[in-house]
Design a protein around this motif. Structure first.
Motif: not given
Length: 340
Positions: A254, A256, A318, A320
């Protein structure tokens, strides 16, 4: 009465009878027009237009003499014609919608091109014209105009790159060149390329100490990060902080990019990923392609890219990415917690 054998249509006589039915009315077996045909062909008519031909076999040399058979054929051809007409209407509506959307996108692109390419070109031409004037000029002014040319040229290059990336992603798909990559490499490269845009912000980079390498296309992922960082710099006040972080959650990596700007207008969290969509004040330029490209690159890697508002203000984007089967620790992995 039986349905026609599709192999009949390989016969030139059958093809001629079908054409006659389409253009002039019933033809083929049991009629006075091309009676040598093995099937009877009747036009399919709906709402005043002929949209096809129905062919049926009636047996050797027989005609549809009973009224019941004629009425049955008329009813069947009418139902088939109506069904085909509905299909054609649906196809025409879909094509009309596609043409309208294409024209809308073309108009939006032309509008963006006319403004977002002309504006930096005008600034470059103006600065270059001033620098080319004869006579002395203070060093600080010379640096100011040279810096303006440099900044506008970099921004123009990113606009064109985004446009080319979007065109390639939509027309050719994405041919990924994946390698096991320490995540700090593309993140660091993106920050270096956009260093001038980030100069007015305090950027905190925090990568978890146990990050494994990720199987990704480093060039494309660097472009994804560059667009997210540019977006954060563009839509936040000068001096506001920007945070870049990465961590492992289950089978995913992840990443961000968070800011402390005004956030995303309510209800626009998904729409901002559409092409040619821009939100914010007049100071924001660009084609509105950056976030669309970010999502396309993330999806091409089997991941996602979403946006949310932060509880204390600002937005977070975000990304992923699946780690894959190989999650080996990388000797090159480092922890960055310093302010850049």
């Amino acid at each position: 009465m039986q349905g026609t054998d599709v192999e009949l249509m390989d016969d030139p006589v059958e093809q001629a009878a079908a054409r006659q039915a389409l253009e002039r009315g019933p033809a083929g077996a049991g009629t006075d027009t091309l009676p040598a045909a093995k099937a009877l062909y009747v036009p399919l008519q709906a709402v005043g237009r002929t949209i096809g031909v129905l062919g049926v076999t009636t047996g050797e040399g027989s005609r549809l003499t009973p009224i019941a058979e004629q009425e049955l054929l008329a009813a069947m051809s009418g139902q088939v014609a109506l069904a085909l007409h509905r299909v054609l209407l649906a196809q025409e509506a879909q094509q009309a919608e596609l043409r309208a959307r294409t024209e809308e996108l073309r108009g939006a692109l032309l509008s963006s091109v006319s403004h977002d390419l002309r504006t930096p070109l005008t600034a470059i031409a103006t600065a270059a014209s001033v620098l080319s004037q004869p006579g002395p000029m203070a060093d600080d002014k010379r640096r100011e105009f040279a810096g303006s040319i440099y900044d506008e040229a970099l921004g123009l290059g990113r606009l064109v790159t985004n446009l080319l990336h979007m065109t390639r992603l939509e027309t050719q798909g994405v041919a990924l060149r994946r390698e096991w990559t320490p995540l700090e490499d593309p993140i660091g490269a993106a920050m270096t390329r956009i260093e001038r845009d980030l100069a007015g912000h305090v950027v905190h980079v925090s990568l978890a100490p146990d990050l494994p390498p990720v199987l990704l296309d480093e060039v494309l992922f660097e472009h994804l990060m560059l667009n997210l960082l540019e977006n954060a710099a563009k839509y936040t006040p000068p001096g506001s902080p920007i945070a870049v972080s990465a961590r492992v959650e289950g089978a995913n990596m992840v990443v961000e990019v968070a800011d402390r700007g005004e956030g995303i207008p309510a209800g626009q969290e998904e729409r901002i990923f559409d092409k040619f969509v821009r939100v914010g004040g007049a100071r924001q330029g660009g084609f509105g392609l950056g976030l669309a490209i970010c999502r396309a690159i993330a999806v091409a890697h089997g991941g996602t890219c979403i946006a949310e508002n932060r509880p204390q203000g600002g937005a977070v984007f975000r990304v992923t990415l699946p780690l894959g089967e190989d999650t080996r620790a990388s000797d090159a992995t480092v922890t960055r917690g310093a302010t850049t």
